[in-house]
Motif scaffolding. Sequence first.
Motif, PDB file in Angstrom:
ATOM      1  N   ASN A   1      -4.095   0.362 -10.958  1.00  0.00           N
ATOM      2  CA  ASN A   1      -3.071  -0.536 -10.412  1.00  0.00           C
ATOM      3  C   ASN A   1      -1.825   0.294 -10.095  1.00  0.00           C
ATOM      4  O   ASN A   1      -0.785   0.203 -10.751  1.00  0.00           O
TER       5      ASN A   1
ATOM      6  N   LEU B   1       1.453  -8.263   2.694  1.00  0.00           N
ATOM      7  CA  LEU B   1       1.514  -7.363   1.540  1.00  0.00           C
ATOM      8  C   LEU B   1       2.960  -7.133   1.107  1.00  0.00           C
ATOM      9  O   LEU B   1       3.261  -7.095  -0.091  1.00  0.00           O
TER      10      LEU B   1
ATOM     11  N   LEU C   1       4.201 -10.162  -0.762  1.00  0.00           N
ATOM     12  CA  LEU C   1       3.612 -10.215  -2.105  1.00  0.00           C
ATOM     13  C   LEU C   1       4.264  -9.198  -3.032  1.00  0.00           C
ATOM     14  O   LEU C   1       4.547  -9.499  -4.199  1.00  0.00           O
ATOM     15  N   ALA C   2       4.498  -7.999  -2.525  1.00  0.00           N
ATOM     16  CA  ALA C   2       5.113  -6.953  -3.352  1.00  0.00           C
ATOM     17  C   ALA C   2       6.514  -7.350  -3.789  1.00  0.00           C
ATOM     18  O   ALA C   2       6.928  -7.065  -4.921  1.00  0.00           O
TER      19      ALA C   2
ATOM     20  N   THR D   1       1.914  -6.236  -9.532  1.00  0.00           N
ATOM     21  CA  THR D   1       0.625  -5.931  -8.913  1.00  0.00           C
ATOM     22  C   THR D   1       0.854  -5.033  -7.703  1.00  0.00           C
ATOM     23  O   THR D   1       1.719  -5.301  -6.879  1.00  0.00           O
TER      24      THR D   1
ATOM     25  N   TRP E   1      -0.187  -4.481  -4.483  1.00  0.00           N
ATOM     26  CA  TRP E   1      -0.968  -5.275  -3.534  1.00  0.00           C
ATOM     27  C   TRP E   1      -1.670  -4.414  -2.497  1.00  0.00           C
ATOM     28  O   TRP E   1      -2.739  -4.798  -1.985  1.00  0.00           O
ATOM     29  N   ASP E   2      -1.092  -3.275  -2.154  1.00  0.00           N
ATOM     30  CA  ASP E   2      -1.802  -2.405  -1.219  1.00  0.00           C
ATOM     31  C   ASP E   2      -3.098  -1.895  -1.833  1.00  0.00           C
ATOM     32  O   ASP E   2      -4.143  -1.859  -1.175  1.00  0.00           O
TER      33      ASP E   2
ATOM     34  N   LEU F   1      -4.751  -3.416  -4.255  1.00  0.00           N
ATOM     35  CA  LEU F   1      -5.645  -4.560  -4.389  1.00  0.00           C
ATOM     36  C   LEU F   1      -6.368  -4.832  -3.069  1.00  0.00           C
ATOM     37  O   LEU F   1      -7.577  -5.099  -3.050  1.00  0.00           O
TER      38      LEU F   1
ATOM     39  N   PRO G   1      -4.938 -11.907   0.013  1.00  0.00           N
ATOM     40  CA  PRO G   1      -4.984 -12.243  -1.417  1.00  0.00           C
ATOM     41  C   PRO G   1      -4.128 -13.469  -1.713  1.00  0.00           C
ATOM     42  O   PRO G   1      -3.072 -13.668  -1.099  1.00  0.00           O
TER      43      PRO G   1
ATOM     44  N   PRO H   1      -1.890 -14.937  -4.645  1.00  0.00           N
ATOM     45  CA  PRO H   1      -1.302 -14.476  -5.906  1.00  0.00           C
ATOM     46  C   PRO H   1      -1.373 -15.507  -7.017  1.00  0.00           C
ATOM     47  O   PRO H   1      -1.163 -15.165  -8.184  1.00  0.00           O
TER      48      PRO H   1
END
Length: 240
Positions: free
Chosen positions: A131, A151, A154-155, A161, A163-164, A166, A195, A197
Amino acid sequence: MAAEAAAGRAAGTTAAGRPADGLMPHLLPEDVEVAEAFADPPHAELFPQEAEAVARAVDKRRREYTTVRMCARTALGRLGIPPVPILRGPKGEPRWPAGIVGSMTHCDGYRAAAVARDDRVASLGVDAEPNQPLPDGVLETVTRPEERPHLARLAAAHPATCWDRLLFSAKESVYKTWFPLTGRWLGFEECVVVPDPDDGTFTATLTVPGPRVAGREITRFTGRWRTWNGLVATAIAVTG
């Protein structure tokens, strides 16, 4: 191969033989057997054909190759399949016993295998990664332009997390699921991963014609993801 038992014990097991904790087992349905390991047992063994395949590999490669096959044989044993060599096909894919579908993954500090009978599951794909952010320059290679703004959002909202990473893992799981159904390469640019979250799922929409399973064309894979103990994992199971 007594060392194979270590794969089940690494995270503890329930009375039914399913891991009580860990990473990958939480992501797959009950029809799928999973074994994982967080270290390389010193006495894990390979079949002669397998040992020959990695005879010239560096020590790290031999250890991960050995342990992930130990995990695979542990998982197969839970389906009643005796220990067999797990060799690579012409495009690097694992060659499973007749009637079995499966997938394997390894990264630093983690190895896992998932298997199922093909009358219950049509194909499987699993992947695990640290991770941690992707190395510089990789994001542009593995993503489509429309994926990058999501992404970034989300980041900003969920920075724990990566995200890249993931998304990269999800695309690896997509490919591992896709290949047994098609026998063809799938590029990173040939699917769009989104994704979620909140519920630990992701969708992967194909931008090329999909495989047919039970008479229907698959245009989208749905998978699950989880972060745990410094790792991120993704998994897909396609049922008939």
